[in-house]
Design an enzyme around this catalytic site. Structure first.
Site, mmCIF file in Angstrom:
data_model
loop_
_atom_site.group_PDB
_atom_site.id
_atom_site.type_symbol
_atom_site.label_atom_id
_atom_site.label_comp_id
_atom_site.label_asym_id
_atom_site.label_seq_id
_atom_site.Cartn_x
_atom_site.Cartn_y
_atom_site.Cartn_z
ATOM 1 C CG ASN A 12 -1.749 1.194 1.412
ATOM 2 O OD1 ASN A 12 -1.842 2.010 0.494
ATOM 3 N ND2 ASN A 12 -2.383 1.332 2.561
ATOM 4 C CE LYS A 14 -0.088 2.988 4.873
ATOM 5 N NZ LYS A 14 0.035 3.031 6.308
ATOM 6 C CG HIS A 99 -5.581 1.687 5.636
ATOM 7 N ND1 HIS A 99 -5.134 2.589 6.565
ATOM 8 C CD2 HIS A 99 -4.540 0.848 5.401
ATOM 9 C CE1 HIS A 99 -3.869 2.307 6.880
ATOM 10 N NE2 HIS A 99 -3.489 1.250 6.186
ATOM 11 C CD GLU A 101 -2.631 5.232 7.091
ATOM 12 O OE1 GLU A 101 -2.685 5.236 5.846
ATOM 13 O OE2 GLU A 101 -1.664 4.780 7.729
ATOM 14 C CD GLU A 169 -2.982 -2.512 7.690
ATOM 15 O OE1 GLU A 169 -1.977 -2.754 7.022
ATOM 16 O OE2 GLU A 169 -3.576 -1.424 7.640
ATOM 17 N N GLY A 175 3.194 2.115 10.728
ATOM 18 C CA GLY A 175 4.185 3.177 10.519
ATOM 19 C C GLY A 175 4.957 3.550 11.774
ATOM 20 C CB SER A 214 5.963 -1.883 11.698
ATOM 21 O OG SER A 214 5.564 -0.565 12.003
HETATM 22 O O1 LIG Z 1 -1.533 -0.594 4.649
HETATM 23 C C1 LIG Z 1 -0.462 -0.749 5.216
HETATM 24 C C2 LIG Z 1 -0.336 -0.549 6.633
HETATM 25 O O2 LIG Z 1 -0.993 0.583 7.080
HETATM 26 C C3 LIG Z 1 1.027 -0.747 7.203
HETATM 27 O O3 LIG Z 1 1.855 0.361 7.010
HETATM 28 P P1 LIG Z 1 3.381 0.255 7.475
HETATM 29 O O4 LIG Z 1 3.926 -1.013 6.887
HETATM 30 O O5 LIG Z 1 4.037 1.477 6.943
HETATM 31 O O6 LIG Z 1 3.367 0.176 8.972
#
Ligand SMILES: O=C[C@H](O)COP(=O)(O)O
Length: 251
Positions: A12, A14, A99, A101, A169, A175, A214
């Site tokens: 992803n 983002k 998600h 977010e 998640e 993150g 992460s």
């Molecule tokens: O969609 C992916 C997740 O929100 C994980 O993000 P991350 O790997 O940067 O922690």
């Protein structure tokens, strides 16, 4: 890893990536070609602006492309939104929905996620539905209940023939560099599996449960070998071809 299920490694991006990101994608494709047989399904979800170019770039290889959200309507007066049909038309096969977010930034409730999921399914996309608890909810011992409620509210009654994909998640792991312990992941994924089987029977058994938060090349091996973990939803580490490739190799 549940060996009955081929793993799915999804990236992803983002709100990251311009044309330069496409070069990373092309590089990932080359790395996979050089590596030979790929044991996982791979999906990269770039921002909507790059979906068409991304789909053209990965053509003929094992990478598939996904969106990061879709609207619940097929079309209409929804400025700035994108429909499942548009994603499909641009070359996407998957879409991430719910998600954390988007739940936080756009007030997406479980029922909105469910409508989007229904729209994605009727539009011919495979939804990757995200659930996960906050740190406080986990601290208070409510993680299982929160996730169960999200699943109940966010998933549609039927998936038809579309394979179910759920991404767990934990919000506090996204993150942050923190990951849930293998024991916590195993427990939560076992819990999700039971809920899916209860609700969808054999489809629930075959559903792919991704862990996200992460995931990096150095923890991917451990996470992906946890029972009921059938893949990963990777954020930051999916932006660089080498990093994402290492995670794919770990699977
Ligand atoms: O969609 C992916 C997740 O929100 C994980 O993000 P991350 O790997 O940067 O922690």
């Amino acid at each position: 890893m549940n060996m009955a299920t081929r793993p799915l490694i999804a990236g992803n991006w983002k709100m990251n990536g311009t044309g330069a990101g496409i070069e990373e994608l092309a590089r990932l494709k080359t790395l996979l070609e050089e590596a030979g047989t790929v044991e996982s399904d791979i999906v990269v979800c770039p921002p909507a602006t790059l979906i068409h170019r991304a789909a053209q770039t990965v053509e003929g290889g094992p990478i598939r492309i996904g969106g990061q959200d879709c609207h619940s309507s097929v079309n209409g007066a929804h400025t700035g939104d994108i429909s499942a049909a548009m994603l499909l038309d641009a070359g996407a096969s998957h879409v991430i929905l719910g998600h954390s977010e988007r739940r936080a930034d756009h007030g997406e409730t479980d029922s909105i996620v469910r409508s989007k999921c229904e729209a994605a399914l009727s539009g011919g996309l495979i939804p990757i539905v995200c659930v996960g608890e906050t740190e406080t909810e986990r601290g208070e011992g409510n993680a299982n209940q929160v996730v169960a409620e999200q699943l109940r509210g966010s998933l549609p009654e039927h998936f038809g023939n579309t394979p179910i994909v759920v991404a767990y998640e934990p919000i506090w792991a996204i993150g942050t560099g923190k990951t849930a312990t293998p024991a916590d992941i195993e427990e939560m994924h076992g819990h999700i599996r039971e809920l899916l089987i209860e609700r969808f029977g054999r489809s629930g058994e075959a559903a792919r449960l991704l862990y996200g938060g992460s995931v990096k090349s150095d923890n991917a091996g451990t996470i992906l070998s946890t029972p009921n973990v059938n893949g990963a939803l990777v954020g930051g580490a999916s932006l660089k071809a080498n990093d994402f490739f290492s995670i794919i190799v770990a699977a």
